[in-house]
Design an enzyme around this catalytic site. Structure first.
Site, mmCIF file in Angstrom:
data_model
loop_
_atom_site.group_PDB
_atom_site.id
_atom_site.type_symbol
_atom_site.label_atom_id
_atom_site.label_comp_id
_atom_site.label_asym_id
_atom_site.label_seq_id
_atom_site.Cartn_x
_atom_site.Cartn_y
_atom_site.Cartn_z
ATOM 1 N N LYS A 38 0.838 -1.217 0.000
ATOM 2 C CA LYS A 38 0.000 0.000 0.000
ATOM 3 C C LYS A 38 0.870 1.264 0.000
ATOM 4 C CE LYS A 38 -2.017 -1.193 3.896
ATOM 5 N NZ LYS A 38 -1.346 -2.484 4.165
ATOM 6 N N ARG A 113 -9.823 0.591 8.537
ATOM 7 C CA ARG A 113 -9.254 -0.712 8.870
ATOM 8 C C ARG A 113 -10.284 -1.640 9.500
ATOM 9 N NH1 ARG A 113 -3.585 0.041 8.292
ATOM 10 N NH2 ARG A 113 -2.489 -1.404 9.601
ATOM 11 N N ARG A 152 11.768 -5.621 4.746
ATOM 12 C CA ARG A 152 11.534 -4.181 4.529
ATOM 13 C C ARG A 152 12.484 -3.339 5.382
ATOM 14 N NH1 ARG A 152 5.704 -2.019 5.393
ATOM 15 N NH2 ARG A 152 5.996 -3.055 7.388
ATOM 16 N N ARG A 187 11.000 -1.461 11.424
ATOM 17 C CA ARG A 187 9.994 -0.900 12.325
ATOM 18 C C ARG A 187 9.858 -1.750 13.590
ATOM 19 N NH1 ARG A 187 5.061 0.148 8.164
ATOM 20 N NH2 ARG A 187 4.056 -1.198 9.687
ATOM 21 N N ARG A 198 -0.381 -9.098 13.133
ATOM 22 C CA ARG A 198 -0.948 -8.117 12.195
ATOM 23 C C ARG A 198 -1.706 -8.824 11.076
ATOM 24 N NH1 ARG A 198 4.256 -5.335 10.668
ATOM 25 N NH2 ARG A 198 3.079 -4.307 9.035
HETATM 26 P P1 AP5 Z 1 4.868 -1.593 1.831
HETATM 27 O O1 AP5 Z 1 4.568 -0.721 0.666
HETATM 28 O O2 AP5 Z 1 5.597 -0.992 2.992
HETATM 29 O O3 AP5 Z 1 3.545 -2.378 2.315
HETATM 30 P P2 AP5 Z 1 2.299 -1.875 3.134
HETATM 31 O O4 AP5 Z 1 1.111 -2.573 2.570
HETATM 32 O O5 AP5 Z 1 2.280 -0.371 3.182
HETATM 33 O O6 AP5 Z 1 2.664 -2.523 4.549
HETATM 34 P P3 AP5 Z 1 2.549 -1.959 6.008
HETATM 35 O O7 AP5 Z 1 3.262 -2.975 6.880
HETATM 36 O O8 AP5 Z 1 3.032 -0.537 6.119
HETATM 37 O O9 AP5 Z 1 1.063 -2.019 6.244
HETATM 38 P P4 AP5 Z 1 0.359 -2.147 7.576
HETATM 39 O O10 AP5 Z 1 -1.015 -2.005 7.085
HETATM 40 O O11 AP5 Z 1 0.640 -3.318 8.425
HETATM 41 O O12 AP5 Z 1 1.043 -0.975 8.442
HETATM 42 P P5 AP5 Z 1 0.582 0.501 8.775
HETATM 43 O O13 AP5 Z 1 1.782 1.330 8.776
HETATM 44 O O14 AP5 Z 1 -0.591 0.917 7.972
HETATM 45 O O15 AP5 Z 1 5.703 -2.844 1.276
HETATM 46 C C1 AP5 Z 1 6.195 -3.825 2.151
HETATM 47 C C2 AP5 Z 1 7.593 -4.272 1.682
HETATM 48 O O16 AP5 Z 1 7.474 -4.916 0.423
HETATM 49 C C3 AP5 Z 1 8.606 -3.127 1.448
HETATM 50 O O17 AP5 Z 1 9.869 -3.582 1.783
HETATM 51 C C4 AP5 Z 1 8.529 -2.857 -0.042
HETATM 52 O O18 AP5 Z 1 9.739 -2.326 -0.550
HETATM 53 C C5 AP5 Z 1 8.239 -4.248 -0.570
HETATM 54 N N1 AP5 Z 1 7.421 -4.228 -1.762
HETATM 55 C C6 AP5 Z 1 6.260 -3.543 -1.945
HETATM 56 N N2 AP5 Z 1 5.764 -3.783 -3.151
HETATM 57 C C7 AP5 Z 1 6.649 -4.637 -3.759
HETATM 58 C C8 AP5 Z 1 6.697 -5.261 -5.029
HETATM 59 N N3 AP5 Z 1 5.756 -5.070 -5.937
HETATM 60 N N4 AP5 Z 1 7.692 -6.100 -5.319
HETATM 61 C C9 AP5 Z 1 8.682 -6.337 -4.398
HETATM 62 N N5 AP5 Z 1 8.717 -5.754 -3.181
HETATM 63 C C10 AP5 Z 1 7.711 -4.924 -2.871
HETATM 64 O O19 AP5 Z 1 0.032 0.299 10.279
HETATM 65 C C11 AP5 Z 1 0.909 -0.016 11.344
HETATM 66 C C12 AP5 Z 1 0.097 -0.114 12.634
HETATM 67 O O20 AP5 Z 1 -0.536 1.153 12.932
HETATM 68 C C13 AP5 Z 1 -1.055 -1.127 12.630
HETATM 69 O O21 AP5 Z 1 -0.617 -2.425 12.941
HETATM 70 C C14 AP5 Z 1 -1.973 -0.527 13.732
HETATM 71 O O22 AP5 Z 1 -1.504 -0.816 15.012
HETATM 72 C C15 AP5 Z 1 -1.832 0.975 13.487
HETATM 73 N N6 AP5 Z 1 -2.844 1.481 12.541
HETATM 74 C C16 AP5 Z 1 -2.593 2.063 11.332
HETATM 75 N N7 AP5 Z 1 -3.732 2.451 10.737
HETATM 76 C C17 AP5 Z 1 -4.743 2.103 11.589
HETATM 77 C C18 AP5 Z 1 -6.150 2.214 11.530
HETATM 78 N N8 AP5 Z 1 -6.773 2.764 10.472
HETATM 79 N N9 AP5 Z 1 -6.889 1.715 12.556
HETATM 80 C C19 AP5 Z 1 -6.292 1.170 13.649
HETATM 81 N N10 AP5 Z 1 -4.953 1.031 13.760
HETATM 82 C C20 AP5 Z 1 -4.175 1.489 12.742
#
Ligand code: AP5
Length: 241
Positions: A38, A113, A152, A187, A198
């Site tokens: 994402k 979410r 990552r 992270r 997660r």
């Molecule tokens: P990346 O682009 O970083 O993936 P992502 O989907 O953004 O993954 P996240 O781990 O950031 O998502 P998440 O939803 O768990 O975390 P968030 O920060 O929102 O890609 C991942 C890896 O793959 C990278 O190394 C990238 O380079 C690689 N990659 C990507 N695409 C690729 C490709 N095509 N080919 C090869 N490699 C590739 O949330 C964190 C925490 O915050 C949650 O656990 C929760 O506690 C809290 N939180 C956040 N939002 C909310 C909400 N709305 N409600 C409640 N709690 C929340």
């Protein structure tokens, strides 16, 4: 009410962007499991049209780093891989969505979410007279996701937060960010235990949003594992909307 607009652009800029048209004011949600890409897709889309990426994860991590009240409340949930309570998230997003930069378009990355967040967002968007273009559902196999999350690296500079992957897109050889030179880090929620939690939380609380947005007639699923291909497909869908 504005949906995305397609504007002609000057030839010089056209050559630079290598596209015939530029899309403005996109308003989309990115749905997908942790590690689905994402953040990567959102960053590529903002480079394309100047809309703003709103990542609830990035906002929360910045609050934790700054030690604000929000950060102190959120930290424990985040480190365990649990979701932060809906009420906190909605307060934060109600403010964020009314900031001036959102007028140029926004990409919601990691929000909503849960079903209560999606229902509250629907009401909030109605109140603000904002209409979404569509919801992008990124579908990536679980084994690919697990591999991506453990490899990552993220830029530690809160104003940059560039995303890297030691296999597919590594930072500089000394581990620094290619964009701003700051150290890249893993992270706090990238322990094996937190990653598994997660993914479970995603299946239980977030995956039901796929059905929610399908019923709203807004869902578009993209099953490619290539971010570049996904971005091209999203741009094409925006031109058609
Ligand atoms: P990346 O682009 O970083 O993936 P992502 O989907 O953004 O993954 P996240 O781990 O950031 O998502 P998440 O939803 O768990 O975390 P968030 O920060 O929102 O890609 C991942 C890896 O793959 C990278 O190394 C990238 O380079 C690689 N990659 C990507 N695409 C690729 C490709 N095509 N080919 C090869 N490699 C590739 O949330 C964190 C925490 O915050 C949650 O656990 C929760 O506690 C809290 N939180 C956040 N939002 C909310 C909400 N709305 N409600 C409640 N709690 C929340």
């Amino acid at each position: 009410m504005t949906r995305c607009r397609i504007l002609p652009i000057v030839p010089k800029l056209q050559t630079k962007l290598k596209v015939k048209e530029v899309i403005r004011n996109m308003k989309i949600i990115l749905l997908g499991a942790p590690g689905a890409g994402k953040g990567t897709v959102a960053k590529l889309l903002t480079e394309y049209d100047g809309s703003v990426q709103i990542s609830t994860g990035d906002i929360l991590r910045a609050a934790v780093k700054e030690g604000t009240e929000l950060g102190r409340e959120a930290k424990g949930y985040m480190d365990r891989g649990d979701l932060v309570p809906d009420a906190l998230i909605m307060r934060m997003m109600e403010t964020r969505l009314q900031q001036p930069d959102c007028a140029n378009g926004f990409i919601l990355d990691g929000f909503p979410r849960t079903i209560p967040q999606a229902e509250a967002l629907k009401k909030l968007l109605e109140k603000l007279n904002i209409r979404l273009n569509f919801v992008v559902n990124l579908e990536v196999p679980r084994d690919v996701i697990l591999d991506r999350l453990t490899t990552r690296r993220t830029c530690s500079n809160p104003d940059c937060q560039e995303i890297y992957n030691i296999k597919s897109n590594p930072p500089l050889p000394d581990g620094r960010c290619k964009k701003c030179g700051s150290p890249t880090i893993q992270r706090d929620d990238e322990t094996e235990e937190a990653i598994l939690n997660r993914l479970e939380t995603y299946n239980e609380k977030t995956a039901p949003l796929i059905g929610f947005y399908e019923r709203e007639g807004l869902l578009k699923t993209f099953s490619s594992v290539s971010s570049a291909e996904t971005v091209e497909a999203v741009k094409k869908a925006l031109k058609e909307c």
